[in-house]
Design an enzyme around this catalytic site. Structure first.
Site, PDB file in Angstrom:
ATOM      1  N   ASP A  10       0.887  -1.278  -0.086  1.00 55.05           N
ATOM      2  CA  ASP A  10       0.068   0.052   0.033  1.00 55.05           C
ATOM      3  C   ASP A  10       0.912   1.252  -0.017  1.00 55.05           C
ATOM      4  OD1 ASP A  10      -1.174  -2.410   1.328  1.00 55.05           O
ATOM      5  OD2 ASP A  10      -3.000  -1.216   1.572  1.00 55.05           O
ATOM      6  N   GLU A  41      -4.451   1.069  -3.475  1.00 54.67           N
ATOM      7  CA  GLU A  41      -5.733   1.612  -3.005  1.00 54.67           C
ATOM      8  C   GLU A  41      -5.563   3.023  -2.217  1.00 54.67           C
ATOM      9  OE1 GLU A  41      -7.298  -0.708   0.106  1.00 54.67           O
ATOM     10  OE2 GLU A  41      -5.758  -0.251   1.467  1.00 54.67           O
ATOM     11  N   ASN A  42      -4.400   3.344  -1.559  1.00 52.77           N
ATOM     12  CA  ASN A  42      -4.140   4.786  -0.772  1.00 52.77           C
ATOM     13  C   ASN A  42      -3.534   5.775  -1.359  1.00 52.77           C
ATOM     14  OD1 ASN A  42      -3.684   1.891   1.522  1.00 52.77           O
ATOM     15  ND2 ASN A  42      -5.380   3.303   1.839  1.00 52.77           N
ATOM     16  N   ASN A  69      -9.959  -2.824  -0.350  1.00 58.55           N
ATOM     17  CA  ASN A  69     -11.072  -2.162  -0.106  1.00 58.55           C
ATOM     18  C   ASN A  69     -11.268  -0.833  -0.422  1.00 58.55           C
ATOM     19  OD1 ASN A  69      -9.048  -2.443   1.906  1.00 58.55           O
ATOM     20  ND2 ASN A  69     -10.462  -1.230   3.244  1.00 58.55           N
ATOM     21  N   HIS A  70     -10.060  -0.072  -0.319  1.00 55.86           N
ATOM     22  CA  HIS A  70     -10.096   1.683  -0.362  1.00 55.86           C
ATOM     23  C   HIS A  70     -10.299   2.075  -1.887  1.00 55.86           C
ATOM     24  CE1 HIS A  70     -10.280   2.531   3.681  1.00 55.86           C
ATOM     25  NE2 HIS A  70      -8.890   2.101   4.174  1.00 55.86           N
ATOM     26  N   HIS A 157      -5.210  -9.001  -0.302  1.00 50.10           N
ATOM     27  CA  HIS A 157      -5.395  -7.923   0.560  1.00 50.10           C
ATOM     28  C   HIS A 157      -6.268  -8.131   1.969  1.00 50.10           C
ATOM     29  CE1 HIS A 157      -5.120  -3.469   0.611  1.00 50.10           C
ATOM     30  NE2 HIS A 157      -6.201  -3.462   1.099  1.00 50.10           N
ATOM     31  N   HIS A 182      -2.591  -4.487   2.899  1.00 50.36           N
ATOM     32  CA  HIS A 182      -3.664  -3.855   3.720  1.00 50.36           C
ATOM     33  C   HIS A 182      -3.365  -3.453   5.184  1.00 50.36           C
ATOM     34  CE1 HIS A 182      -7.753  -3.286   5.166  1.00 50.36           C
ATOM     35  NE2 HIS A 182      -7.510  -4.008   5.961  1.00 50.36           N
ATOM     36  N   HIS A 184      -0.482  -2.378   6.401  1.00 49.45           N
ATOM     37  CA  HIS A 184       0.557  -1.485   6.441  1.00 49.45           C
ATOM     38  C   HIS A 184       1.775  -1.723   7.060  1.00 49.45           C
ATOM     39  CE1 HIS A 184      -2.704   2.050   4.982  1.00 49.45           C
ATOM     40  NE2 HIS A 184      -2.635   0.970   4.167  1.00 49.45           N
TER      41      HIS A 184
HETATM   42 FE   LIG Z   1      -4.195   0.354   2.705  1.00 48.77          FE
HETATM   43 FE   LIG Z   2      -6.831  -1.785   2.574  1.00 47.50          FE
END
Ligand SMILES: [Fe+2]
Ligand SMILES: [Fe+2]
Length: 272
Positions: A10, A41-42, A69-70, A157, A182, A184
């Site tokens: 991420d 995703e981030n 998810n993000h 993830h 996910h 981090h």
């Molecule tokens: Fe993330």
């Molecule tokens: Fe995530």
């Protein structure tokens, strides 16, 4: 002969993007990767993606993007997926129920087909966001075989290390690599599983160091004090940690021969 894949976990906000842009040329010289993958995703200030940002990371040298998810948090994801080229390079979790497109792609590097996929775990993820990852993983193995790709990498993830460990073993010998994202936070369990799959529970992030897993500490602790999750704000400056893995895969067999963790702390000369 082997294929080398460099993967960033991420990557969080502008300082994460800038860190990758700065360090990737150095990594390319040192590790000579054939393919560079990043979890996206981030990327956009901590939440989701925009076309401008994906193009920026492509220009920095990233070939394929996985997510999680993000990915849906910034509505500008639509402009990414409306672009036919980017749509094939920016993956959404294959088992995400909202998946408006594809969860895998096949790209050719040095005349070798490489299958890359994005998959989501279930524990502590948004309720009903994803379907069971085990049948989805089986389906991905079939898709890779159908595409004639011997080399394959799945970004799993997920929050729970148990889900990650179990999926790694379940896919051992059937894909070249299962790497987690996910949380981090990098884990020190990287290894080649008994049947030849490279595995790590989590690669870790590229983002603000000594903060709340990439978000500013203050708004998070303010939220936690009153029993909420707090607000995730990405710091604009300060120390950054870069976490990645380099994986070597035998071109003929598709089995991994090496996985190595890479970790650098930038902008913090004195303390690590
Ligand atoms: Fe993330
Ligand atoms: Fe995530």
């Amino acid at each position: 002969m082997s294929i080398k894949i460099l993967m960033f976990g991420d990557t969080i906000g502008k300082i994460g993007r800038e860190a990758v842009a700065k360090i990737l040329p150095e990594f390319k010289t040192e590790y000579q990767p054939d393919l560079v993958v990043m979890n996206a995703e981030n990327l956009a200030h901590g939440f989701g993606i925009t076309k401008k940002i994906i193009l920026e990371m492509q220009a920095a040298g990233v070939d394929v993007f996985t997510s999680g998810n993000h990915i849906w948090n910034n509505e500008k994801y639509e402009e990414v997926f409306a672009d036919p080229d980017l749509n094939n390079l920016v993956l959404r979790p294959f088992n995400d129920k909202k998946n408006e497109g594809i969860g895998f792609t096949v790209i050719k590097k040095n005349n070798v087909k490489i299958f890359i996929a994005s998959l989501s775990g279930l524990v502590f993820m948004e309720k009903d966001e994803a379907s069971n990852f085990i049948p989805a993983a089986d389906e991905l193995v079939t898709k890779a075989a159908e595409a004639g790709a011997k080399i394959s990498l799945i970004d799993f993830h997920a929050e729970a290390t148990s889900e990650k460990a179990v999926l790694g073993l379940y896919l051992d010998g059937r894909v070249s690599a299962v790497v987690g994202t996910h949380t981090h936070v990098p884990t020190a369990d990287e290894r080649i599983l008994p049947k030849g799959t490279a595995f790590i529970s989590d690669i870790g992030m590229t983002g603000a160091h000594n903060q709340a897993i990439g978000g500013k500490f203050e708004p998070i602790i303010a939220g936690m004090k009153v029993g909420t999750i707090g607000k995730f704000e990405v710091p604009e400056s300060g120390p950054i940690e870069v976490n990645a893995v380099i994986i070597e895969i035998n071109k003929e067999t598709g089995k991994a021969t090496k996985i190595e963790r890479i970790r650098r702390i930038l902008n913090q000369p004195n303390i690590r």
